[in-house]
Design an enzyme around this catalytic site. Structure first.
Site, mmCIF file in Angstrom:
data_model
loop_
_atom_site.group_PDB
_atom_site.id
_atom_site.type_symbol
_atom_site.label_atom_id
_atom_site.label_comp_id
_atom_site.label_asym_id
_atom_site.label_seq_id
_atom_site.Cartn_x
_atom_site.Cartn_y
_atom_site.Cartn_z
ATOM 1 N N ASP A 1 1.320 -32.212 41.967
ATOM 2 C CA ASP A 1 2.535 -31.529 41.470
ATOM 3 C C ASP A 1 2.146 -30.477 40.431
ATOM 4 O O ASP A 1 2.801 -30.330 39.391
ATOM 5 C CB ASP A 1 3.562 -32.513 40.909
ATOM 6 C CG ASP A 1 4.948 -31.874 40.759
ATOM 7 O OD1 ASP A 1 5.112 -30.679 41.091
ATOM 8 O OD2 ASP A 1 5.863 -32.580 40.296
ATOM 9 N N ASN B 1 9.864 -23.397 45.972
ATOM 10 C CA ASN B 1 10.704 -22.857 44.884
ATOM 11 C C ASN B 1 10.085 -21.633 44.220
ATOM 12 O O ASN B 1 9.887 -21.574 43.011
ATOM 13 C CB ASN B 1 11.048 -23.946 43.859
ATOM 14 C CG ASN B 1 9.826 -24.541 43.157
ATOM 15 O OD1 ASN B 1 8.705 -24.414 43.622
ATOM 16 N ND2 ASN B 1 10.052 -25.191 42.037
HETATM 17 O O1 DOR Z 1 7.953 -31.140 36.820
HETATM 18 C C1 DOR Z 1 8.292 -30.479 37.795
HETATM 19 N N1 DOR Z 1 8.059 -29.147 37.878
HETATM 20 N N2 DOR Z 1 8.920 -31.091 38.798
HETATM 21 C C2 DOR Z 1 9.430 -30.405 39.813
HETATM 22 O O2 DOR Z 1 9.965 -31.008 40.705
HETATM 23 C C3 DOR Z 1 9.370 -28.932 39.859
HETATM 24 C C4 DOR Z 1 8.234 -28.448 39.090
HETATM 25 C C5 DOR Z 1 8.243 -26.946 38.873
HETATM 26 O O3 DOR Z 1 8.477 -26.211 39.825
HETATM 27 O O4 DOR Z 1 7.970 -26.526 37.745
#
Ligand code: DOR
Length: 431
Positions: A306, A95
């Site tokens: 994450d 992303n």
């Molecule tokens: O907390 C999150 N942040 N979950 C996600 O799935 C995406 C991520 C982000 O790209 O900031």
């Protein structure tokens, strides 16, 4: 490149089951000898007494934000934060801006990583174009460009037929589909776990069932296709139970859990601190206990951060308006050592969750101290006390729920491909 002697450390090698004090010799990028009392010769010597010596950690879930949002993080700063946290390889999500849904973006990321990152970088491509959940990406071309998995992480593939097809096509190139399992129709506009905490805060709740429903669907589609499904950031007891049952009946499923979902409760959000907002949200104690039991018994294979950097001006707003996500590369070691201290994981099993299992999931070499393996290594001081200050860290962002907290345990040395890239007293040394 020369030689490095690592002397007198506790060698933890989940691949062989070795947990013994000994020495390790690195030469020309590879491990060339392992054992007790190796004869010292020329080269640099690292005294590892009191340290754990492990294969380098591999983070399956990192947002490096490059290309496009370099004010939050870039491949260089993320790579530095990674090696400072003990990670020798980072799997980076799609992303970005532009989204990694085209081989040119994959090549750009790999190229930048070769030039700028002290950690290895393994890109994940989008499963659908524009992360829109509608049209599949050119998966074979992306695989040939070097991606290790496909994921629309951050977004959910809601269309079940699209999910079925991406699983079928990922099976052709034998890489996992990483699912961000949150049913959007159940999440609605929820921003914290649905329950007493959302009620007290007066904020819309995101129910656990949003994750459980979606994991159930994805497991059925993985079973149908025979493909490898990897469940990102598991946060609920229901998902852990479904994954355990699916594994038992032979579904090709693996899963990860984050340090924050293993150690923080939804109550952490009671002060409206937006650094406790993430997707999926922090959950209640029964969910946290189930995640801890799941990582302990191997139902959940890996710990992944994450790491999701966001700028201060983006996080310093109303809870509902803040973007979800927290940084985690530089705190994963001390935070997850809590499970070792609580005797839920042995040191060897902890290393397996951070190194051996994640390398197996992405099908890359690593995760072992075997002679001949690439010298991707980390030394851990499990007892080192320190205060975490994100402003002094390597990430460009500061959105951590652990800012100012006392930490116990730290990566003290990181070696990638036989090169000393980090030493806790001297900082990141290259490039
Ligand atoms: O907390 C999150 N942040 N979950 C996600 O799935 C995406 C991520 C982000 O790209 O900031």
């Amino acid at each position: 490149m020369g030689r490095i002697w690592i002397r007198g450390g506790r060698l933890l090698d989940p691949a062989s089951g070795c947990d013994e004090v000994g020495d390790l010799l690195v030469e020309d990028g590879r491990i060339v000898a392992v054992g007790a009392g190796l004869e010292a010769g020329d080269g640099d010597v690292i005294d590892a007494k009191g340290r754990w010596v492990a294969p380098g950690f591999v983070d399956l879930h990192v947002h490096l934000r490059e290309p496009g949002e370099e004010y939050k993080e870039d491949i260089a700063s993320g790579g530095r934060a990674g090696v400072a946290g003990g990670f020798t390889a980072l799997v980076c999500m799609a992303n970005t801006h532009p989204i990694n849904d085209d081989p040119s973006v994959t090549e750009y990321i790999l190229d930048r990583a070769r030039q700028e990152s002290p950690a290895r970088v393994y890109p994940v491509a989008a499963a659908t174009r524009g992360l829109a959940g509608e049209v599949m990406t050119e998966m074979v071309a992306l695989f040939e460009a070097g991606v290790v998995a496909f994921s629309d992480d951050g977004k959910t593939i809601m269309d079940s037929n699209v999910m079925r097809r991406v699983l079928e096509y990922s099976g052709l190139v034998r890489v996992p589909i990483i699912t961000h399992a949150e049913d959007r129709t159940l999440v609605c506009d929820g921003v914290v776990n649905e329950g007493a905490v959302s009620t007290r805060l007066g904020l819309p709740g995101n129910p656990a069932v949003a994750e459980v429903v979606h994991v159930a669907r994805d497991l059925l589609l993985a079973e149908l296709s025979g493909a490898h499904l990897h469940v990102a950031h598991v946060s609920t007891a229901g998902a852990v139970a479904l994954i355990r049952a699916a594994r038992e009946r032979g579904v090709h499923v693996t899963a990860e859990v984050t340090p924050h979902h293993l150690t923080l409760l939804d109550e952490a959000a009671l002060g409206y601190d937006t650094n406790t907002k993430m997707a999926p949200p922090l959950r209640g104690s029964s969910d946290v206990e189930a995640c801890r039991a799941g990582i302990a018994d191997g139902t959940i294979d890996a710990i992944a951060t994450d790491h999701a950097p966001h700028a201060v001006h983006e996080k310093d707003v109303e809870f509902t308006a803040a973007p979800p996500g927290v940084i985690g590369l530089e705190t994963a070691v001390p935070v997850t050592l809590d499970l070792v201290r609580q005797e839920q994981l042995s040191p060897l099993e902890w290393v397996r969750r951070l190194s051996t299992n994640p390398t197996r999931i992405i099908g890359r070499p690593g995760g072992s101290l075997a002679v001949g393996a690439a010298a991707d290594l980390v030394l851990i001081d499990p007892d080192r006390h320190w205060i975490y200050d994100p402003a002094k860290g390597y990430s460009k962002s500061r959105n951590s729920p652990w800012a100012g907290r006392e930490m116990i345990g730290r990566a003290t040395v990181t070696i990638v491909g036989g090169r000393l890239v980090y030493d806790v007293d001297r900082g990141v040394l290259v490039p």
